[in-house]
Write a protein that holds these residues in place. Structure first.
Motif, PDB file in Angstrom:
ATOM      1  N   PHE A 179       0.841  -1.281  -0.072  1.00 41.07           N
ATOM      2  CA  PHE A 179       0.086  -0.046  -0.037  1.00 41.07           C
ATOM      3  C   PHE A 179       0.883   1.351  -0.016  1.00 41.07           C
ATOM      4  N   ARG A 180       1.088   1.938  -1.036  1.00 45.29           N
ATOM      5  CA  ARG A 180       1.814   3.051  -1.165  1.00 45.29           C
ATOM      6  C   ARG A 180       0.823   4.456  -0.985  1.00 45.29           C
ATOM      7  N   ALA A 181       0.811   4.578   0.154  1.00 39.38           N
ATOM      8  CA  ALA A 181      -0.020   5.936   0.517  1.00 39.38           C
ATOM      9  C   ALA A 181       0.634   7.168   0.301  1.00 39.38           C
ATOM     10  N   ASP A 182       2.047   7.080   0.177  1.00 39.37           N
ATOM     11  CA  ASP A 182       3.078   8.280  -0.016  1.00 39.37           C
ATOM     12  C   ASP A 182       3.024   8.373  -1.373  1.00 39.37           C
ATOM     13  N   GLU A 183       2.448   7.600  -2.433  1.00 36.70           N
ATOM     14  CA  GLU A 183       2.479   7.727  -3.765  1.00 36.70           C
ATOM     15  C   GLU A 183       1.152   7.934  -4.453  1.00 36.70           C
ATOM     16  N   PRO A 184       0.124   8.691  -3.881  1.00 30.97           N
ATOM     17  CA  PRO A 184      -1.197   8.907  -4.325  1.00 30.97           C
ATOM     18  C   PRO A 184      -1.192   9.586  -5.853  1.00 30.97           C
ATOM     19  N   VAL A 185      -2.473   9.010  -6.200  1.00 33.80           N
ATOM     20  CA  VAL A 185      -2.794   9.641  -7.675  1.00 33.80           C
ATOM     21  C   VAL A 185      -3.955  10.435  -7.670  1.00 33.80           C
ATOM     22  N   PHE A 186      -3.740  11.828  -8.116  1.00 36.51           N
ATOM     23  CA  PHE A 186      -4.704  12.685  -8.028  1.00 36.51           C
ATOM     24  C   PHE A 186      -5.496  12.444  -9.345  1.00 36.51           C
ATOM     25  N   ASN A 187      -7.012  12.656  -9.394  1.00 37.04           N
ATOM     26  CA  ASN A 187      -7.805  12.525 -10.590  1.00 37.04           C
ATOM     27  C   ASN A 187      -8.826  13.582 -10.488  1.00 37.04           C
ATOM     28  N   PHE A 188      -8.986  14.245 -11.500  1.00 42.75           N
ATOM     29  CA  PHE A 188     -10.027  15.286 -11.748  1.00 42.75           C
ATOM     30  C   PHE A 188     -10.999  14.959 -12.914  1.00 42.75           C
ATOM     31  N   ALA A 189     -12.145  14.919 -12.866  1.00 45.33           N
ATOM     32  CA  ALA A 189     -12.996  14.599 -13.890  1.00 45.33           C
ATOM     33  C   ALA A 189     -14.385  15.153 -13.683  1.00 45.33           C
ATOM     34  N   ILE A 190     -15.099  15.281 -14.745  1.00 46.00           N
ATOM     35  CA  ILE A 190     -16.441  15.635 -14.931  1.00 46.00           C
ATOM     36  C   ILE A 190     -17.348  14.644 -14.973  1.00 46.00           C
ATOM     37  N   GLY A 191     -18.470  14.280 -13.906  1.00 47.17           N
ATOM     38  CA  GLY A 191     -19.408  13.152 -13.872  1.00 47.17           C
ATOM     39  C   GLY A 191     -18.926  12.158 -13.150  1.00 47.17           C
ATOM     40  N   TYR A 192     -19.988  11.261 -12.498  1.00 44.35           N
ATOM     41  CA  TYR A 192     -19.424  10.136 -11.740  1.00 44.35           C
ATOM     42  C   TYR A 192     -18.441   9.364 -12.648  1.00 44.35           C
ATOM     43  N   SER A 193     -17.815   8.325 -11.776  1.00 41.63           N
ATOM     44  CA  SER A 193     -16.958   7.441 -12.411  1.00 41.63           C
ATOM     45  C   SER A 193     -17.623   6.362 -13.126  1.00 41.63           C
ATOM     46  N   PHE A 194     -18.807   5.887 -12.535  1.00 42.07           N
ATOM     47  CA  PHE A 194     -19.729   4.999 -13.050  1.00 42.07           C
ATOM     48  C   PHE A 194     -20.945   5.142 -12.502  1.00 42.07           C
TER      49      PHE A 194
END
Length: 184
Positions: A169-184
């Motif tokens: 679990f690499r909590a020190d390497e998070p990925v930030f995502n920006f989007a419009i609308g729900y993912s599903f």
């Protein structure tokens, strides 16, 4: 080419404005005739704001392939003709138009045929151990159905790493995502 996609979504309403949303996706594409691969735009990819959010867009797969170990220092768009994915998300209100989410995602893409330039990319019976997995939290600005989404996720299973080192679990390497609308 021909493609077959299977997408099931389920929303379980809990209390007021709280729900659990789940999704399972499976897809297969087959090139035929004078084509050996699917057209680029029709290939499957994994990772990003509408997929496995703990990985950057188009960075997961195929299979256990690692672009770092391939010796290719340039950008490589990792795609395949088989895709499996599962997502689950708990959605809840924070205040007024601000909503929150806790989620977990798993998935990957594969190739149906071996490709020497993509070692480990072929679909096989070990596909479960080749799923990229991650978890995270999200913030949604929901104004009358128009949703702006911010997700922060970290991987906890990376198939591109050597066996024995994939669960981390690499909590020190998070990925930030920006989007419009729900993912599903």
């Amino acid at each position: 080419y021909a493609k077959l996609d299977f997408d099931i979504r389920y929303h379980l309403n809990l209390k007021k404005d709280q729900k659990i949303a789940a999704r399972v996706f499976a897809g297969y594409g087959h090139a035929y005739g004078n084509s050996e691969v699917l057209p680029f735009i029709k290939q499957y990819f994994s990772g990003g704001p509408f997929s496995v959010r703990a990985f950057r867009i188009r960075s997961l797969g195929p299979g256990t392939f690692s672009s770092d170990s391939s010796g290719n220092s340039g950008f490589f768009d990792q795609a395949g003709n088989i895709r499996l994915e599962a997502n689950i998300e708990y959605r809840f209100p924070i205040i007024s138009y601000l909503k929150g989410a806790i989620f977990a995602d798993a998935g990957n893409v594969w190739l149906s045929d071996e490709n020497p330039s993509l070692p480990g990319g072929q679909f096989n019976s070990e596909f479960i151990s080749e799923l990229g997995m991650g978890a995270g939290i999200g913030l949604r600005v929901d104004v009358q159905g128009f949703v702006i989404r911010f997700d922060l996720a970290a991987p906890f299973h990376d198939p591109s790493l050597e066996e024995g080192k994939r669960w981390d679990f690499r909590a020190d390497e998070p990925v930030f995502n920006f989007a419009i609308g729900y993912s599903f």
